[in-house]
Write a protein that holds these residues in place. Structure first.
Motif, PDB file in Angstrom:
ATOM      1  N   GLY A 187       0.844  -1.184   0.000  1.00 14.47           N
ATOM      2  CA  GLY A 187       0.000   0.000   0.000  1.00 14.47           C
ATOM      3  C   GLY A 187       0.879   1.233   0.000  1.00 14.47           C
ATOM      4  O   GLY A 187       1.834   1.326  -0.744  1.00 14.47           O
TER       5      GLY A 187
ATOM      6  N   THR B  46       3.791  10.750   2.502  1.00 14.86           N
ATOM      7  CA  THR B  46       3.470   9.396   2.058  1.00 14.86           C
ATOM      8  C   THR B  46       3.059   9.427   0.595  1.00 14.86           C
ATOM      9  O   THR B  46       2.696  10.477   0.061  1.00 14.86           O
TER      10      THR B  46
ATOM     11  N   THR C 244       0.955   6.784  -2.349  1.00 14.45           N
ATOM     12  CA  THR C 244       0.236   5.543  -2.620  1.00 14.45           C
ATOM     13  C   THR C 244       0.818   4.862  -3.863  1.00 14.45           C
ATOM     14  O   THR C 244       1.645   5.439  -4.578  1.00 14.45           O
TER      15      THR C 244
ATOM     16  N   MET D 196       8.583   3.856   5.873  1.00 20.04           N
ATOM     17  CA  MET D 196       7.512   2.943   6.242  1.00 20.04           C
ATOM     18  C   MET D 196       6.817   2.405   4.998  1.00 20.04           C
ATOM     19  O   MET D 196       6.841   3.024   3.933  1.00 20.04           O
TER      20      MET D 196
ATOM     21  N   THR E  31       3.036   0.186   4.190  1.00 19.52           N
ATOM     22  CA  THR E  31       1.839  -0.494   4.663  1.00 19.52           C
ATOM     23  C   THR E  31       1.523  -1.619   3.691  1.00 19.52           C
ATOM     24  O   THR E  31       1.408  -1.383   2.482  1.00 19.52           O
TER      25      THR E  31
ATOM     26  N   THR F  86      -1.834  -6.893   6.296  1.00 20.55           N
ATOM     27  CA  THR F  86      -0.706  -7.368   7.094  1.00 20.55           C
ATOM     28  C   THR F  86      -0.304  -6.363   8.157  1.00 20.55           C
ATOM     29  O   THR F  86      -0.174  -6.712   9.329  1.00 20.55           O
ATOM     30  N   GLY F  87      -0.075  -5.130   7.755  1.00 24.82           N
ATOM     31  CA  GLY F  87       0.290  -4.123   8.722  1.00 24.82           C
ATOM     32  C   GLY F  87       1.269  -3.113   8.179  1.00 24.82           C
ATOM     33  O   GLY F  87       1.541  -3.073   6.974  1.00 24.82           O
ATOM     34  N   THR F  88       1.808  -2.305   9.074  1.00 25.19           N
ATOM     35  CA  THR F  88       2.759  -1.259   8.725  1.00 25.19           C
ATOM     36  C   THR F  88       4.135  -1.630   9.255  1.00 25.19           C
ATOM     37  O   THR F  88       4.260  -2.063  10.409  1.00 25.19           O
ATOM     38  N   TYR F  89       5.126  -1.467   8.411  1.00 22.50           N
ATOM     39  CA  TYR F  89       6.494  -1.822   8.766  1.00 22.50           C
ATOM     40  C   TYR F  89       7.382  -0.594   8.664  1.00 22.50           C
ATOM     41  O   TYR F  89       7.142   0.301   7.850  1.00 22.50           O
ATOM     42  N   TRP F  90       8.448  -0.604   9.499  1.00 23.45           N
ATOM     43  CA  TRP F  90       9.328   0.559   9.604  1.00 23.45           C
ATOM     44  C   TRP F  90      10.778   0.164   9.359  1.00 23.45           C
ATOM     45  O   TRP F  90      11.204  -0.943   9.727  1.00 23.45           O
TER      46      TRP F  90
END
Length: 116
Positions: A32, A50, A52, A96, A98, A102-106
């Motif tokens: 994402g 951010t 997209t 980051m 998304t 699954t989620g957000t990763y850093w």
């Protein structure tokens, strides 16, 4: 799992430029938004920008007109061009991503220091 590797930080004089890169790898089946946040000493982590998968961007007001984000979807890589840097841009910059469902990763963060 998802891994993010950042590069490109460093020390630059006021008015100078830097280019940050962040490559995501691992279990990224439905990426994402990608982007950058930053955290200065004694402050909370906050949005820089951010982007997209379709290229829609959201910039913090403080960086509009000076920073430019771009993205290579084929490589799951995001770039941040920082121009006209100011001392108040000094911070650790975090990448980051998304991943849908699954989620957000850093990333681990990269230091940007603007000083004469």
């Amino acid at each position: 799992q998802v891994q993010l590797v950042e590069s490109g930080g460093g020390l630059v004089e006021p008015g100078g430029s830097l280019r940050l890169s962040c490559a995501a790898s691992g279990s990224i089946f439905s990426p994402g938004a990608m982007g950058w946040y930053r955290q200065a000493p004694g402050k909370q982590r906050g949005l820089v920008v951010t982007i997209t998968t379709g290229g829609t961007t959201n910039y913090a007001d403080s960086v509009k007109g000076r920073f430019t984000i771009s993205r290579d979807n084929a490589k799951n890589t995001v770039y941040l061009q920082l121009n006209s840097l100011k001392p108040e841009d000094t911070a650790v910059y975090y990448c980051m991503v998304t991943v849908v469902r699954t989620g957000t990763y850093w990333g681990q963060g990269t230091q940007v220091t603007v000083s004469s």
